[in-house]
Design a protein around this motif. Structure first.
Motif, PDB file in Angstrom:
ATOM      1  N   ASN A 392      12.925 -12.160 -13.602  1.00  0.00           N
ATOM      2  CA  ASN A 392      14.132 -11.724 -14.312  1.00  0.00           C
ATOM      3  C   ASN A 392      15.315 -11.490 -13.374  1.00  0.00           C
ATOM      4  O   ASN A 392      16.347 -10.967 -13.792  1.00  0.00           O
ATOM      5  N   GLY A 393      15.153 -11.855 -12.101  1.00  0.00           N
ATOM      6  CA  GLY A 393      16.273 -11.815 -11.179  1.00  0.00           C
ATOM      7  C   GLY A 393      16.388 -10.592 -10.302  1.00  0.00           C
ATOM      8  O   GLY A 393      17.332 -10.488  -9.511  1.00  0.00           O
ATOM      9  N   TYR A 394      15.447  -9.656 -10.421  1.00  0.00           N
ATOM     10  CA  TYR A 394      15.515  -8.463  -9.582  1.00  0.00           C
ATOM     11  C   TYR A 394      14.988  -8.771  -8.182  1.00  0.00           C
ATOM     12  O   TYR A 394      14.057  -9.559  -8.013  1.00  0.00           O
ATOM     13  N   ARG A 395      15.581  -8.128  -7.188  1.00  0.00           N
ATOM     14  CA  ARG A 395      15.183  -8.335  -5.805  1.00  0.00           C
ATOM     15  C   ARG A 395      13.869  -7.610  -5.525  1.00  0.00           C
ATOM     16  O   ARG A 395      13.571  -6.570  -6.108  1.00  0.00           O
ATOM     17  N   ALA A 396      13.106  -8.167  -4.579  1.00  0.00           N
ATOM     18  CA  ALA A 396      11.843  -7.535  -4.203  1.00  0.00           C
ATOM     19  C   ALA A 396      11.593  -7.731  -2.714  1.00  0.00           C
ATOM     20  O   ALA A 396      11.854  -8.802  -2.168  1.00  0.00           O
ATOM     21  N   LEU A 397      11.110  -6.681  -2.081  1.00  0.00           N
ATOM     22  CA  LEU A 397      10.684  -6.748  -0.688  1.00  0.00           C
ATOM     23  C   LEU A 397       9.237  -6.283  -0.622  1.00  0.00           C
ATOM     24  O   LEU A 397       8.918  -5.170  -1.026  1.00  0.00           O
ATOM     25  N   VAL A 398       8.376  -7.159  -0.144  1.00  0.00           N
ATOM     26  CA  VAL A 398       6.974  -6.821   0.098  1.00  0.00           C
ATOM     27  C   VAL A 398       6.772  -6.903   1.597  1.00  0.00           C
ATOM     28  O   VAL A 398       7.036  -7.938   2.206  1.00  0.00           O
ATOM     29  N   TYR A 399       6.342  -5.823   2.215  1.00  0.00           N
ATOM     30  CA  TYR A 399       6.213  -5.845   3.664  1.00  0.00           C
ATOM     31  C   TYR A 399       4.886  -5.261   4.103  1.00  0.00           C
ATOM     32  O   TYR A 399       4.264  -4.461   3.409  1.00  0.00           O
ATOM     33  N   ILE A 400       4.464  -5.686   5.277  1.00  0.00           N
ATOM     34  CA  ILE A 400       3.218  -5.199   5.856  1.00  0.00           C
ATOM     35  C   ILE A 400       3.460  -4.816   7.296  1.00  0.00           C
ATOM     36  O   ILE A 400       4.406  -5.271   7.927  1.00  0.00           O
ATOM     37  N   MET A 401       2.594  -3.949   7.781  1.00  0.00           N
ATOM     38  CA  MET A 401       2.692  -3.506   9.156  1.00  0.00           C
ATOM     39  C   MET A 401       1.759  -4.340  10.004  1.00  0.00           C
ATOM     40  O   MET A 401       0.596  -4.489   9.682  1.00  0.00           O
ATOM     41  N   VAL A 402       2.256  -4.879  11.087  1.00  0.00           N
ATOM     42  CA  VAL A 402       1.443  -5.703  11.956  1.00  0.00           C
ATOM     43  C   VAL A 402       1.135  -4.947  13.240  1.00  0.00           C
ATOM     44  O   VAL A 402       2.002  -4.284  13.801  1.00  0.00           O
ATOM     45  N   LEU A 403      -0.081  -5.012  13.671  1.00  0.00           N
ATOM     46  CA  LEU A 403      -0.620  -4.365  14.855  1.00  0.00           C
ATOM     47  C   LEU A 403      -0.990  -2.917  14.615  1.00  0.00           C
ATOM     48  O   LEU A 403      -1.901  -2.424  15.230  1.00  0.00           O
ATOM     49  N   SER A 404      -0.273  -2.225  13.773  1.00  0.00           N
ATOM     50  CA  SER A 404      -0.701  -0.875  13.431  1.00  0.00           C
ATOM     51  C   SER A 404      -0.215  -0.558  12.045  1.00  0.00           C
ATOM     52  O   SER A 404       0.956  -0.695  11.745  1.00  0.00           O
ATOM     53  N   ALA A 405      -1.118  -0.157  11.182  1.00  0.00           N
ATOM     54  CA  ALA A 405      -0.735   0.141   9.814  1.00  0.00           C
ATOM     55  C   ALA A 405      -1.631   1.229   9.290  1.00  0.00           C
ATOM     56  O   ALA A 405      -2.680   1.499   9.823  1.00  0.00           O
ATOM     57  N   GLU A 406      -1.180   1.846   8.215  1.00  0.00           N
ATOM     58  CA  GLU A 406      -1.930   2.948   7.682  1.00  0.00           C
ATOM     59  C   GLU A 406      -1.906   2.964   6.180  1.00  0.00           C
ATOM     60  O   GLU A 406      -1.183   2.196   5.569  1.00  0.00           O
ATOM     61  N   ARG A 407      -2.677   3.813   5.578  1.00  0.00           N
ATOM     62  CA  ARG A 407      -2.744   3.874   4.145  1.00  0.00           C
ATOM     63  C   ARG A 407      -2.728   5.311   3.672  1.00  0.00           C
ATOM     64  O   ARG A 407      -2.857   6.244   4.449  1.00  0.00           O
ATOM     65  N   LEU A 408      -2.590   5.461   2.391  1.00  0.00           N
ATOM     66  CA  LEU A 408      -2.717   6.774   1.776  1.00  0.00           C
ATOM     67  C   LEU A 408      -1.790   7.820   2.373  1.00  0.00           C
ATOM     68  O   LEU A 408      -2.079   9.012   2.352  1.00  0.00           O
ATOM     69  N   ASN A 409      -0.680   7.369   2.939  1.00  0.00           N
ATOM     70  CA  ASN A 409       0.329   8.300   3.436  1.00  0.00           C
ATOM     71  C   ASN A 409      -0.185   9.277   4.476  1.00  0.00           C
ATOM     72  O   ASN A 409       0.232  10.413   4.543  1.00  0.00           O
ATOM     73  N   LEU A 410      -1.109   8.853   5.290  1.00  0.00           N
ATOM     74  CA  LEU A 410      -1.541   9.723   6.363  1.00  0.00           C
ATOM     75  C   LEU A 410      -0.455   9.754   7.417  1.00  0.00           C
ATOM     76  O   LEU A 410       0.362   8.846   7.517  1.00  0.00           O
ATOM     77  N   ALA A 411      -0.489  10.790   8.235  1.00  0.00           N
ATOM     78  CA  ALA A 411       0.568  10.918   9.237  1.00  0.00           C
ATOM     79  C   ALA A 411       0.543   9.719  10.163  1.00  0.00           C
ATOM     80  O   ALA A 411      -0.483   9.330  10.676  1.00  0.00           O
ATOM     81  N   GLY A 412       1.688   9.132  10.391  1.00  0.00           N
ATOM     82  CA  GLY A 412       1.794   8.071  11.361  1.00  0.00           C
ATOM     83  C   GLY A 412       1.992   6.697  10.769  1.00  0.00           C
ATOM     84  O   GLY A 412       1.641   6.406   9.648  1.00  0.00           O
ATOM     85  N   ILE A 413       2.567   5.848  11.483  1.00  0.00           N
ATOM     86  CA  ILE A 413       2.803   4.451  11.216  1.00  0.00           C
ATOM     87  C   ILE A 413       3.770   4.218  10.075  1.00  0.00           C
ATOM     88  O   ILE A 413       4.008   5.052   9.237  1.00  0.00           O
ATOM     89  N   CYS A 414       4.248   2.994  10.043  1.00  0.00           N
ATOM     90  CA  CYS A 414       5.301   2.638   9.104  1.00  0.00           C
ATOM     91  C   CYS A 414       4.753   2.400   7.716  1.00  0.00           C
ATOM     92  O   CYS A 414       4.204   1.336   7.465  1.00  0.00           O
TER      93      CYS A 414
END
Length: 497
Positions: A392-414
């Protein structure tokens, strides 16, 4: 778990009858000082509540930080965090907000805060919301209000936005984006679609929706789980033989609930080997998660056990507030140490007073509820909403962290759930696969994007206004990670990466 829920509901019912919580559909407070931060805040912070369920008295708590750019046309970002019942304060203090914790041994006093030099609020207004109800300082006066799920929570957030922007009309024309990471990345496209549908039928005020962004998002699809196998094989965690056995016996099966005995046996071996590494980053030492969420990895078993053995006599006293369920003790060198500090900061009586927390609503702040609140998983897959919204024309950004990534909002990383090339929770292989499955033509081929004349990651763009980007590097905490800020600021301001 059931016992804690029944106790919570009983307490809430008692408070409802006693009238402990003030009846108010919305309230706000401008915060100029925060405990642990020296001097006045150099940014505009507003906190408050918006009622989203009048029948049950459900109010969602928020932190709003006005763009430090000071421009009238600054983008407006609604930010959600993972969990599913984790406080959005994780996103504010560990990831993209203007403050972060000073990493130092906890002494029993209020943990200290300092400025994050790479806050996303430098270019955007950001509204952080504790959602679903029960997360952070959000509450319901009636026990029934806590029985929500992915769909009902999304509808409540739409209601929240309508009311909040109605009360803050100066932001009505601001370009609106919905953002989230980890588990929240699953519902962000759904919320975006609901806002779009509301605009189409003329629900007022009309929201100036422009798009959404998700960091290493879960989708609810099998690909999130099955992509772990080729990931682990590629990094030498499992052998060629086991990889071939899984491919041969698990074809077409749900890797979480295999129907074949041979597949189940092979996956059992697979998970045993995978448990030897830190799933959020396979190169790091395994570390106890502080107040981990319900989708925790193997490291969380220690956290769970640690919390269960703590009883009322072992509770910690923090500036006049009793912390009844202290988080597991975390070593100073652990990447989740700031999450540990947040527990004591948020339960400080001075903090509650500064934030304007309503008395009798949340007895004890926890960073993540470990499955002790009801939550219906009723969005089977988010991929179709990605397709619908971007078509429908809306912008989207899907991004991933390379070399270091985290989940569940734990402290640290992007930001994120972990789709980086050293992350085994939702590997980048699965993220790239579902993005390709949308079937939109490529308009800008895979290329590097740069910061300070160096590769900062890689990106590809599609004809549906979707940009997929990786962020390269091994930053320890998001506030110290400039590449993450550079990616966001360029995209949100509609500049090329």
């Amino acid at each position: 778990m059931v016992g804690r829920l029944l106790l919570l509901l009983a307490v809430l019912t008692t408070r409802q009858l006693a009238g402990a919580a003030a009846a108010s559909s919305s309230s706000s407070k401008v915060v100029t000082r925060l405990p642990g931060f020296q001097g006045r805040l150099p940014f505009h912070l507003e906190t408050g509540y918006v009622e989203v369920d009048e029948d049950n008295g459900t109010e969602l708590f928020y932190y709003f930080i006005e763009s430090e750019a000071g421009t009238e046309d600054a983008p407006f970002l609604l930010w959600l965090t993972g969990g599913d019942h984790c406080t959005v304060f994780s996103g504010l203090a560990f990831e993209i907000g203007p403050v972060k914790f000073v990493v130092e041994p906890y002494s029993g006093t209020t943990p200290r805060l300092e400025i994050n030099p790479h806050s996303w609020t430098k270019v955007a207004n950001i509204l952080f919301v504790d959602t679903p109800v029960g997360a952070g300082f959000s509450f319901s006066r009636r026990p029934q209000g806590y029985h929500v799920g992915e769909v009902s929570t999304s509808l409540q957030l739409h209601e929240f936005l309508i009311k909040w922007i109605g009360d803050h009309p100066k932001f009505l024309s601001s370009p609106l984006y919905i953002g989230g990471d980890s588990y929240a990345g699953k519902i962000v496209p759904f919320i975006t679609q609901k806002i779009s549908e509301g605009n189409e039928v003329g629900r007022r005020p009309l929201l100036n929706l422009k798009g959404y962004l998700v960091g290493n998002p879960a989708t609810g699809e099998r690909i999130d789980e099955s992509s772990k196998v080729p990931f682990a094989h590629g990094f030498g965690i499992i052998s060629d033989q086991l990889y071939e056995t899984i491919l041969g016996h698990c074809q077409g099966q749900d890797y979480k609930n295999p129907t074949s005995v041979l597949c189940a046996k092979a996956l059992g071996t697979f998970h045993s080997l995978l448990s030897e590494v830190m799933l959020a980053h396979i190169l790091r030492e395994k570390c106890v998660f502080s107040s981990a969420g319900p989708h925790a990895e193997t490291g969380d078993s220690a956290a769970s056990a640690s919390r269960k053995i703590l009883n009322e006599e072992e509770a910690v006293i923090v500036t006049g507030k009793r912390v009844k369920h202290p988080p597991p003790r975390v070593s100073l060198g652990c990447y989740s140490y700031t999450a540990y500090l947040s527990y004591f900061w948020a339960n400080d009586a001075l903090t509650r007073d500064a934030l304007g927390i309503k008395d009798g609503t949340v007895d004890e702040w926890v960073r993540c509820h470990s499955g002790d609140l009801p939550y219906a998983v009723d969005i089977g897959s988010s991929i179709r909403y990605h397709r619908n919204v971007t078509a429908n024309g809306y912008r989207a950004l899907v991004y991933i962290m390379v070399l270091s990534a985290e989940r569940l909002n734990l402290a640290g990383i992007c930001i994120g759930v972990g789709s980086g090339d050293h992350d085994a929770v939702v590997p980048h292989l699965g993220t790239q696969a579902w993005v390709r499955s949308l079937g939109f033509p490529i308009v800008d081929q895979w290329r590097a994007w740069h910061l300070d004349d160096q590769s900062a990651g890689f990106t590809i763009s599609y004809s549906n206004n979707m940009t997929f980007a990786t962020v390269k590097g091994a930053g320890h905490t998001a506030p110290q990670y400039e590449r993450c800020y550079a990616m966001f600021s360029r995209w949100i301001l509609d500049q090329p990466l």
